[in-house]
Design a protein around this motif. Structure first.
Motif, PDB file in Angstrom:
ATOM      1  N   ALA A   1       3.481   4.988   8.955  1.00 23.51           N
ATOM      2  CA  ALA A   1       2.684   4.991  10.194  1.00 23.51           C
ATOM      3  C   ALA A   1       1.205   5.204   9.871  1.00 23.51           C
ATOM      4  O   ALA A   1       0.334   4.552  10.465  1.00 23.51           O
ATOM      5  N   LEU A   2       0.925   6.087   8.945  1.00 26.38           N
ATOM      6  CA  LEU A   2      -0.466   6.326   8.545  1.00 26.38           C
ATOM      7  C   LEU A   2      -1.057   5.071   7.897  1.00 26.38           C
ATOM      8  O   LEU A   2      -2.210   4.715   8.163  1.00 26.38           O
ATOM      9  N   ILE A   3      -0.270   4.393   7.080  1.00 25.73           N
ATOM     10  CA  ILE A   3      -0.719   3.147   6.450  1.00 25.73           C
ATOM     11  C   ILE A   3      -0.970   2.094   7.519  1.00 25.73           C
ATOM     12  O   ILE A   3      -1.991   1.407   7.510  1.00 25.73           O
ATOM     13  N   HIS A   4      -0.034   1.973   8.449  1.00 25.72           N
ATOM     14  CA  HIS A   4      -0.155   0.964   9.509  1.00 25.72           C
ATOM     15  C   HIS A   4      -1.380   1.216  10.382  1.00 25.72           C
ATOM     16  O   HIS A   4      -2.126   0.290  10.692  1.00 25.72           O
ATOM     17  N   LYS A   5      -1.597   2.447  10.752  1.00 26.17           N
ATOM     18  CA  LYS A   5      -2.668   2.758  11.704  1.00 26.17           C
ATOM     19  C   LYS A   5      -4.027   2.984  11.051  1.00 26.17           C
ATOM     20  O   LYS A   5      -5.053   2.556  11.587  1.00 26.17           O
ATOM     21  N   LEU A   6      -4.066   3.636   9.891  1.00 26.27           N
ATOM     22  CA  LEU A   6      -5.337   3.972   9.249  1.00 26.27           C
ATOM     23  C   LEU A   6      -5.689   3.038   8.099  1.00 26.27           C
ATOM     24  O   LEU A   6      -6.790   3.111   7.564  1.00 26.27           O
ATOM     25  N   GLY A   7      -4.754   2.183   7.711  1.00 25.23           N
ATOM     26  CA  GLY A   7      -4.999   1.225   6.641  1.00 25.23           C
ATOM     27  C   GLY A   7      -4.550   1.738   5.288  1.00 25.23           C
ATOM     28  O   GLY A   7      -4.407   2.941   5.068  1.00 25.23           O
ATOM     29  N   GLY A   8      -4.327   0.805   4.388  1.00 23.40           N
ATOM     30  CA  GLY A   8      -3.847   1.144   3.063  1.00 23.40           C
ATOM     31  C   GLY A   8      -4.817   1.970   2.244  1.00 23.40           C
ATOM     32  O   GLY A   8      -4.409   2.727   1.370  1.00 23.40           O
ATOM     33  N   TYR A   9      -6.103   1.842   2.515  1.00 23.73           N
ATOM     34  CA  TYR A   9      -7.103   2.604   1.774  1.00 23.73           C
ATOM     35  C   TYR A   9      -7.558   3.851   2.521  1.00 23.73           C
ATOM     36  O   TYR A   9      -8.224   4.703   1.938  1.00 23.73           O
ATOM     37  N   GLY A  10      -7.196   3.973   3.785  1.00 23.74           N
ATOM     38  CA  GLY A  10      -7.659   5.095   4.599  1.00 23.74           C
ATOM     39  C   GLY A  10      -6.571   6.028   5.072  1.00 23.74           C
ATOM     40  O   GLY A  10      -6.825   6.945   5.847  1.00 23.74           O
ATOM     41  N   CYS A  11      -5.341   5.822   4.605  1.00 18.47           N
ATOM     42  CA  CYS A  11      -4.210   6.568   5.165  1.00 18.47           C
ATOM     43  C   CYS A  11      -4.226   8.052   4.836  1.00 18.47           C
ATOM     44  O   CYS A  11      -3.527   8.827   5.472  1.00 18.47           O
ATOM     45  N   ARG A  12      -5.031   8.460   3.884  1.00 20.56           N
ATOM     46  CA  ARG A  12      -5.115   9.892   3.546  1.00 20.56           C
ATOM     47  C   ARG A  12      -6.188  10.603   4.368  1.00 20.56           C
ATOM     48  O   ARG A  12      -6.380  11.803   4.237  1.00 20.56           O
TER      49      ARG A  12
ATOM     50  N   PHE B   1       0.800  -1.221   0.000  1.00 24.78           N
ATOM     51  CA  PHE B   1       0.000   0.000   0.000  1.00 24.78           C
ATOM     52  C   PHE B   1       0.839   1.280   0.000  1.00 24.78           C
ATOM     53  O   PHE B   1       0.307   2.370   0.212  1.00 24.78           O
ATOM     54  N   GLU B   2       2.127   1.163  -0.258  1.00 21.41           N
ATOM     55  CA  GLU B   2       3.043   2.301  -0.184  1.00 21.41           C
ATOM     56  C   GLU B   2       2.530   3.483  -1.020  1.00 21.41           C
ATOM     57  O   GLU B   2       2.227   3.334  -2.201  1.00 21.41           O
TER      58      GLU B   2
END
Length: 155
Positions: A121-132, A105-106
């Protein structure tokens, strides 16, 4: 403020994740800070149903593990009951899972034009589809994470 015991925990996580980070490209310090922010990098935390079912030092969910390709400790079948828990509670397998998920999800989640550990960290915590999405204010994960990356000189 970080103590010597914290530094030892981060170093343990860093060394544990080193083999994985070489393969998938994430910094060992970044993976160590993700672990520290998730659980204090507690390798004996086990699984908990608090706020969903999460296991291991990175507090992995089943769907996170599945999205990462269902890695397992050597010799286990990913389809065997308990494979998720076995991986999530094994520091090497859990770090591998996080690295694989991040690689899948990079992206530049925070819109600064770079893909850095902060995006991971955003990918890890908010998920690959929700990191934004919006970062929750005063979130203990992000407070610990930012303090950790500052301490180890990560970006």
């Amino acid at each position: 403020m970080f103590t010597k015991s914290f530094a030892a925990v981060v170093l343990l996580a860093v060394f544990s994740a080193l083999l994985i980070s070489v393969t998938y490209g994430q910094s060992p310090n970044c993976l160590g800070c993700l672990c520290e922010a998730s659980s204090g990098c507690n390798k004996t935390i086990g699984c908990s149903s608090h706020a969903g079912y999460h296991c291991g030092p990175f507090l992995l969910s089943y769907s996170f593990w599945a999205d990462a390709g269902q890695p397992v400790p050597q010799g286990l079948d990913p389809q065997r009951k308990g494979s998720f828990e076995a991986c999530a509670n094994d520091i090497f397998c859990a770090a591998d899972t996080v690295a694989l998920y991040i690689k899948k999800f990079e992206q530049d989640c925070n819109g600064d034009g770079q893909v850095t550990c902060k995006d991971y960290a955003l990918i890890h915590k908010l998920g690959g589809y929700g990191c934004r999405g919006p970062v929750p204010q005063n979130n203990p994960f992000f407070q610990t994470f930012y303090e950790c990356i500052s301490t180890v000189g990560e970006q």
